[in-house]
Design a protein around this motif. Structure first.
Motif, mmCIF file in Angstrom:
data_model
loop_
_atom_site.group_PDB
_atom_site.id
_atom_site.type_symbol
_atom_site.label_atom_id
_atom_site.label_comp_id
_atom_site.label_asym_id
_atom_site.label_seq_id
_atom_site.Cartn_x
_atom_site.Cartn_y
_atom_site.Cartn_z
ATOM 1 N N GLU A 171 55.189 -4.678 -18.673
ATOM 2 C CA GLU A 171 54.374 -3.828 -17.744
ATOM 3 C C GLU A 171 54.765 -2.580 -18.384
ATOM 4 O O GLU A 171 55.473 -2.076 -19.091
ATOM 5 N N GLY A 172 54.116 -1.570 -17.625
ATOM 6 C CA GLY A 172 54.332 -0.113 -17.780
ATOM 7 C C GLY A 172 53.336 0.725 -16.820
ATOM 8 O O GLY A 172 52.493 0.397 -16.094
ATOM 9 N N LYS A 173 53.651 1.943 -16.755
ATOM 10 C CA LYS A 173 52.998 3.174 -15.971
ATOM 11 C C LYS A 173 52.038 3.715 -16.951
ATOM 12 O O LYS A 173 52.560 4.110 -18.096
ATOM 13 N N VAL A 174 50.753 3.854 -16.656
ATOM 14 C CA VAL A 174 49.764 4.345 -17.374
ATOM 15 C C VAL A 174 49.860 5.903 -17.537
ATOM 16 O O VAL A 174 50.034 6.835 -16.290
ATOM 17 N N ILE A 175 50.103 6.333 -18.801
ATOM 18 C CA ILE A 175 50.133 7.704 -19.076
ATOM 19 C C ILE A 175 48.717 8.265 -19.666
ATOM 20 O O ILE A 175 48.365 9.689 -19.292
ATOM 21 N N ASP A 176 48.080 7.615 -20.327
ATOM 22 C CA ASP A 176 46.813 8.061 -20.935
ATOM 23 C C ASP A 176 45.996 6.990 -21.043
ATOM 24 O O ASP A 176 46.348 5.907 -21.357
ATOM 25 N N ILE A 177 44.632 7.265 -20.777
ATOM 26 C CA ILE A 177 43.449 6.170 -20.990
ATOM 27 C C ILE A 177 42.317 6.547 -21.930
ATOM 28 O O ILE A 177 42.001 8.118 -21.857
ATOM 29 N N ILE A 178 42.096 5.957 -22.818
ATOM 30 C CA ILE A 178 40.862 6.012 -23.555
ATOM 31 C C ILE A 178 39.785 4.884 -23.622
ATOM 32 O O ILE A 178 40.216 3.875 -23.729
ATOM 33 N N ASP A 179 38.605 5.198 -22.928
ATOM 34 C CA ASP A 179 37.628 4.097 -22.768
ATOM 35 C C ASP A 179 36.821 4.062 -23.769
ATOM 36 O O ASP A 179 36.268 5.364 -24.334
ATOM 37 N N THR A 180 36.443 2.963 -24.284
ATOM 38 C CA THR A 180 35.540 2.827 -25.519
ATOM 39 C C THR A 180 34.502 1.660 -25.093
ATOM 40 O O THR A 180 35.031 1.005 -24.206
ATOM 41 N N TYR A 198 41.758 1.602 -23.925
ATOM 42 C CA TYR A 198 43.016 2.014 -24.602
ATOM 43 C C TYR A 198 43.978 2.354 -23.639
ATOM 44 O O TYR A 198 43.618 3.580 -22.984
ATOM 45 N N MET A 199 45.142 2.115 -23.551
ATOM 46 C CA MET A 199 46.240 2.641 -22.342
ATOM 47 C C MET A 199 47.496 2.889 -22.949
ATOM 48 O O MET A 199 48.022 2.038 -23.572
ATOM 49 N N GLU A 200 47.870 4.323 -22.738
ATOM 50 C CA GLU A 200 49.379 4.581 -23.217
ATOM 51 C C GLU A 200 50.359 4.133 -21.992
ATOM 52 O O GLU A 200 49.974 4.726 -21.131
ATOM 53 N N ALA A 246 45.464 -2.176 -25.868
ATOM 54 C CA ALA A 246 44.094 -2.226 -25.797
ATOM 55 C C ALA A 246 43.796 -3.752 -25.144
ATOM 56 O O ALA A 246 44.177 -4.683 -25.620
ATOM 57 N N ALA A 247 42.969 -3.336 -23.940
ATOM 58 C CA ALA A 247 42.564 -4.326 -23.220
ATOM 59 C C ALA A 247 41.070 -4.628 -23.060
ATOM 60 O O ALA A 247 40.645 -3.545 -23.243
ATOM 61 N N PRO A 248 40.384 -5.604 -22.544
ATOM 62 C CA PRO A 248 39.055 -5.529 -22.418
ATOM 63 C C PRO A 248 38.805 -4.528 -21.334
ATOM 64 O O PRO A 248 39.610 -4.227 -20.547
ATOM 65 N N THR A 249 37.460 -4.003 -21.248
ATOM 66 C CA THR A 249 37.276 -2.711 -20.296
ATOM 67 C C THR A 249 37.847 -3.119 -19.021
ATOM 68 O O THR A 249 37.672 -4.009 -18.416
ATOM 69 N N THR A 250 38.835 -1.896 -18.528
ATOM 70 C CA THR A 250 39.427 -2.192 -17.346
ATOM 71 C C THR A 250 39.273 -0.824 -16.593
ATOM 72 O O THR A 250 39.436 0.230 -17.101
ATOM 73 N N LYS A 251 39.096 -0.865 -15.288
ATOM 74 C CA LYS A 251 39.227 0.295 -14.541
ATOM 75 C C LYS A 251 40.582 0.450 -14.128
ATOM 76 O O LYS A 251 41.325 -0.256 -13.433
ATOM 77 N N VAL A 252 41.264 1.605 -14.552
ATOM 78 C CA VAL A 252 42.729 2.030 -14.564
ATOM 79 C C VAL A 252 42.713 3.408 -14.350
ATOM 80 O O VAL A 252 42.024 4.124 -14.860
ATOM 81 N N ASN A 253 43.699 3.922 -13.455
ATOM 82 C CA ASN A 253 43.968 5.277 -13.353
ATOM 83 C C ASN A 253 45.303 5.688 -13.948
ATOM 84 O O ASN A 253 46.308 4.998 -13.855
ATOM 85 N N LYS A 254 45.512 7.031 -14.412
ATOM 86 C CA LYS A 254 46.881 7.518 -14.633
ATOM 87 C C LYS A 254 47.807 7.110 -13.423
ATOM 88 O O LYS A 254 47.394 7.595 -12.383
ATOM 89 N N ASP A 286 48.906 4.312 -12.518
ATOM 90 C CA ASP A 286 49.057 3.248 -12.071
ATOM 91 C C ASP A 286 50.062 2.336 -12.991
ATOM 92 O O ASP A 286 50.459 2.603 -13.926
ATOM 93 N N HIS A 287 50.855 1.308 -12.199
ATOM 94 C CA HIS A 287 51.715 0.492 -12.710
ATOM 95 C C HIS A 287 51.142 -0.814 -13.196
ATOM 96 O O HIS A 287 50.403 -1.396 -12.129
ATOM 97 N N ILE A 288 50.701 -1.095 -14.187
ATOM 98 C CA ILE A 288 50.161 -2.257 -14.614
ATOM 99 C C ILE A 288 51.043 -3.484 -15.318
ATOM 100 O O ILE A 288 51.954 -3.166 -15.744
ATOM 101 N N ARG A 289 50.814 -4.690 -15.232
ATOM 102 C CA ARG A 289 51.177 -5.870 -16.014
ATOM 103 C C ARG A 289 50.146 -6.227 -16.785
ATOM 104 O O ARG A 289 48.984 -6.403 -16.268
ATOM 105 N N PHE A 290 50.593 -6.701 -18.027
ATOM 106 C CA PHE A 290 49.486 -7.229 -18.933
ATOM 107 C C PHE A 290 49.958 -8.633 -19.678
ATOM 108 O O PHE A 290 51.206 -8.853 -19.473
ATOM 109 N N ILE A 291 49.125 -9.347 -20.155
ATOM 110 C CA ILE A 291 49.394 -10.582 -21.063
ATOM 111 C C ILE A 291 49.061 -10.307 -22.344
ATOM 112 O O ILE A 291 48.154 -9.954 -22.812
ATOM 113 N N GLU A 292 50.176 -10.317 -23.141
ATOM 114 C CA GLU A 292 50.201 -9.879 -24.553
ATOM 115 C C GLU A 292 49.510 -11.043 -25.148
ATOM 116 O O GLU A 292 49.536 -12.284 -25.030
#
Length: 115
Positions: A43-52, A57-59, A70-78, A80-86
């Motif tokens: 998990e983590g809080k989104v600090i930076d976002i780069i869409d390609t 890509y999310m810091e 790096a996740a499949p194209t995702t709608k996320v905002n700085k 946001d608290h996200i959880r991911f599957i590595e």
């Protein structure tokens, strides 16, 4: 080709160990935070976002540590608290699209914005 008894035992042990590790990863608690109030490692809080094309890509920041996923194209905002599957961790990964090298980049299969 003969396989020795010891080789067979080692192979079975490796298979069982890997299966147990995979099961442990996929059966984590569903709550967003551990009982002591800290975020889980995935998990983590989104600090930076780069869409390609094809990737977002999310810091993220978790407990003072910053890291990139790096996740499949995702709608996320700085913020946001996200959880991911590595899925896979790459070191010294160079993105030709971004013309940038990440010291460590975690490729993930999915993300979920936690409320």
């Amino acid at each position: 080709m003969k396989i020795s008894f010891m080789s067979l035992i080692i192979l079975l042990g490796c298979l069982l160990f890997n299966s147990a590790s995979v099961m442990a990863l996929h059966h984590e608690p569903q709550n967003a935070q551990e009982s002591d109030g800290k975020m889980s490692n995935n998990e983590g809080k989104v600090i930076d976002i780069i869409d390609t094309t094809g990737y977002t890509y999310m810091e993220l920041e978790n407990g003072g540590n910053r890291f990139w996923i790096a996740a499949p194209t995702t709608k996320v905002n700085k913020g946001d608290h996200i959880r991911f599957i590595e899925n896979m961790v790459m070191t010294n990964f160079t993105s030709k699209t971004l013309n940038r090298t990440f010291s460590t980049l975690i490729f993930v299969t999915s993300t979920e914005v936690k409320k």
